[in-house]
Design a protein around this motif. Structure first.
Motif, PDB file in Angstrom:
ATOM      1  N   UNK A  35      -4.525   5.500   5.162  1.00  0.00           N
ATOM      2  CA  UNK A  35      -4.163   4.892   3.861  1.00  0.00           C
ATOM      3  C   UNK A  35      -4.256   3.322   3.791  1.00  0.00           C
ATOM      4  N   UNK A  36      -3.998   2.980   4.808  1.00  0.00           N
ATOM      5  CA  UNK A  36      -4.348   1.359   5.069  1.00  0.00           C
ATOM      6  C   UNK A  36      -5.520   0.949   5.245  1.00  0.00           C
ATOM      7  N   UNK A  37      -6.269   1.783   6.245  1.00  0.00           N
ATOM      8  CA  UNK A  37      -7.690   1.408   6.280  1.00  0.00           C
ATOM      9  C   UNK A  37      -8.502   1.531   5.130  1.00  0.00           C
ATOM     10  N   UNK A  38      -8.166   2.766   4.044  1.00  0.00           N
ATOM     11  CA  UNK A  38      -8.703   3.091   2.911  1.00  0.00           C
ATOM     12  C   UNK A  38      -8.658   1.777   2.023  1.00  0.00           C
ATOM     13  N   UNK A  39      -7.318   1.271   1.882  1.00  0.00           N
ATOM     14  CA  UNK A  39      -6.840   0.095   1.015  1.00  0.00           C
ATOM     15  C   UNK A  39      -7.390  -0.975   1.383  1.00  0.00           C
ATOM     16  N   UNK A  40      -7.331  -1.486   2.731  1.00  0.00           N
ATOM     17  CA  UNK A  40      -7.848  -2.893   2.856  1.00  0.00           C
ATOM     18  C   UNK A  40      -9.059  -3.108   4.036  1.00  0.00           C
ATOM     19  N   UNK A  42       0.987  -1.199   0.308  1.00  0.00           N
ATOM     20  CA  UNK A  42       0.030   0.182   0.011  1.00  0.00           C
ATOM     21  C   UNK A  42       0.921   1.060  -0.135  1.00  0.00           C
ATOM     22  N   UNK A  43       0.777   2.023  -1.021  1.00  0.00           N
ATOM     23  CA  UNK A  43       1.595   3.200  -0.883  1.00  0.00           C
ATOM     24  C   UNK A  43       1.007   4.495  -0.272  1.00  0.00           C
ATOM     25  N   UNK A  44       1.926   5.109   0.787  1.00  0.00           N
ATOM     26  CA  UNK A  44       1.454   6.116   1.599  1.00  0.00           C
ATOM     27  C   UNK A  44       1.466   7.381   0.656  1.00  0.00           C
ATOM     28  N   UNK A  45       0.834   8.341   1.060  1.00  0.00           N
ATOM     29  CA  UNK A  45       0.517   9.650   0.531  1.00  0.00           C
ATOM     30  C   UNK A  45       1.846  10.292   0.024  1.00  0.00           C
ATOM     31  N   UNK A  46       3.086   9.861   0.436  1.00  0.00           N
ATOM     32  CA  UNK A  46       4.359  10.568   0.060  1.00  0.00           C
ATOM     33  C   UNK A  46       5.182   9.671  -0.775  1.00  0.00           C
ATOM     34  N   UNK A  99       9.417  -4.775   6.143  1.00  0.00           N
ATOM     35  CA  UNK A  99       9.515  -5.090   4.992  1.00  0.00           C
ATOM     36  C   UNK A  99       9.100  -3.727   4.197  1.00  0.00           C
ATOM     37  N   UNK A 100       8.600  -2.838   5.100  1.00  0.00           N
ATOM     38  CA  UNK A 100       8.199  -1.509   4.300  1.00  0.00           C
ATOM     39  C   UNK A 100       9.309  -0.672   3.817  1.00  0.00           C
ATOM     40  N   UNK A 101       9.067   0.227   2.749  1.00  0.00           N
ATOM     41  CA  UNK A 101      10.250   1.107   2.237  1.00  0.00           C
ATOM     42  C   UNK A 101      10.560   2.283   3.314  1.00  0.00           C
ATOM     43  N   UNK A 102      11.995   2.775   2.965  1.00  0.00           N
ATOM     44  CA  UNK A 102      12.248   3.975   3.815  1.00  0.00           C
ATOM     45  C   UNK A 102      11.542   5.260   3.606  1.00  0.00           C
ATOM     46  N   UNK A 103      11.261   5.727   4.482  1.00  0.00           N
ATOM     47  CA  UNK A 103      10.512   7.041   4.678  1.00  0.00           C
ATOM     48  C   UNK A 103      11.480   8.221   4.019  1.00  0.00           C
ATOM     49  N   UNK A 104      11.008   9.042   3.398  1.00  0.00           N
ATOM     50  CA  UNK A 104      11.744  10.240   2.786  1.00  0.00           C
ATOM     51  C   UNK A 104      12.290  10.898   4.158  1.00  0.00           C
TER      52      UNK A 104
END
Length: 347
Positions: free
Chosen positions: A132-137, A52-56, A112-117
């Motif tokens: 974001x996760x709630x909206x996705x799953x 799931x891709x975060x807003x950033x 396993x998540x990606x690195x934050x900016x």
């Protein structure tokens, strides 16, 4: 000598001095005698992962346990600082057996998540990630949110950003070994840095050490016995089997020190007790060990006092990793919470 070289050189000397202590060797032997045969298969509970891709743009790793018979309710588990979704082992085992849909995800820059900016490793961004996760799953299902330590702070951040969710899509919350502010961040950081560092040293040197994070990570690997004993003493209250301590220590060690340092400043400025009111709209359980050395029991008592109608479970003698140390008590309280939401399909 540069700040980076000075910090790392100091770390080497202090780590060597600490590792030479007779107390460390004795404690390590005591811990080794507590091994369980066989221990739980920590990290073995898996389901198909998705991103799931975060807003950033940060990719967040998510796993969903789908029961054979669909349920109305979805449980969403938010883990703590320098841990991963695997920390919910006993809860995942329990809710698989109960046949309740459950979501587990790795916080940004963890597991396993990606690195934050740079600059986005904050509690507020974690709250946005949860949305974001709630909206996705779970875009329509009623959900119960369960957060441990930094995961509890994530839920409070969501309540500040989207209070309208509570009493609507969010039908219950559980806050485990957490707080909404007033935290001494060195307490949280201590088990995750080379264990020569005391509270004052942590505050003074964490930024400098972050610049030499690769060297710090090497020191952490070299000082495994030191780190293991620190994890045992600071993450747990009662005596637990060595495999439990080693499991937590592996999660801590897998978190790069650069990530640890990026999140660190946000804990000292966290001040969200004035934003917990939305949680009073739904059944809320506050859970903590009475021997929690990282987010002490006083934080949980303050949360319970500020969230009208919430319940407080104090697990006598348990530490910060109460979810592993007292799974029967924690799972029992979560079951009680689910029963009060009216959204559980009992079969």
């Amino acid at each position: 000598m540069s700040i980076r070289r000075a910090a790392v050189a100091g770390a080497v000397g202090l780590a060597a001095a600490g590792a030479a202590g007779a107390g460390l060797a004795h404690r390590r032997r005591v811990l080794a005698r507590r091994e369980d045969e066989p221990g739980p298969a920590f990290g073995s509970l898996r389901s198909k992962g998705r991103t799931v891709v975060a807003d950033d743009g940060t990719p967040l790793y998510v796993e969903v346990d789908e029961p054979e018979v669909p349920t109305r309710l979805t449980l969403v588990f938010c883990h703590g600082y320098a841990l991963s979704l695997d920390c919910w082992h006993f809860q995942r085992e329990h809710y698989r057996a109960r046949g309740i849909r459950a979501v587990y995800y790795d916080q940004r820059s963890h597991g396993r998540s990606g690195r934050s900016p740079m600059g986005n490793a904050t509690i507020d961004h974690l709250g946005a990630d949860l949305m974001t996760i709630l909206d996705a799953v779970a875009p329509e299902d009623p959900v119960v949110l369960v957060g441990h330590s930094m995961g509890g702070m994530t839920i409070v951040a969501l309540a500040e950003q989207h209070p309208e969710l509570f009493g609507d899509r969010v039908v219950g919350t559980a806050l485990i070994a957490t707080t909404a502010g007033g935290l001494d961040p060195s307490r949280i950081l201590f088990p995750m840095v080379p264990t020569w560092a005391g509270s004052g040293a942590v505050h003074r040197s964490v930024a400098a050490l972050a610049r030499g994070h690769r060297a710090v990570d090497r020191l952490r690997r070299l000082g495994r016995d030191v780190a293991l004993v620190a994890t045992e003493q600071l993450a747990f209250g009662d005596d637990v089997p060595q495999s439990y301590v080693a499991f937590v220590d592996r999660m801590l060690a897998a978190t790069p020190f650069e990530v640890v340092a990026e999140f660190f400043p946000g804990f000292s400025t966290l001040d969200k007790f004035d934003h917990v009111e939305p949680l009073a709209k739904v059944p809320t359980a506050v859970i903590c060990g009475t021997d929690d050395k990282l987010t002490s029991i006083g934080h949980s008592r303050k949360l319970a006092s500020r969230i009208i109608g919430s319940t407080l479970l104090e697990c006598h003698g348990a530490g910060h990793m109460v979810l592993l140390e007292r799974p029967d008590e924690v799972n029992g309280e979560l079951d009680r919470l689910l029963g009060t939401t009216g959204a559980v399909d009992e079969r």
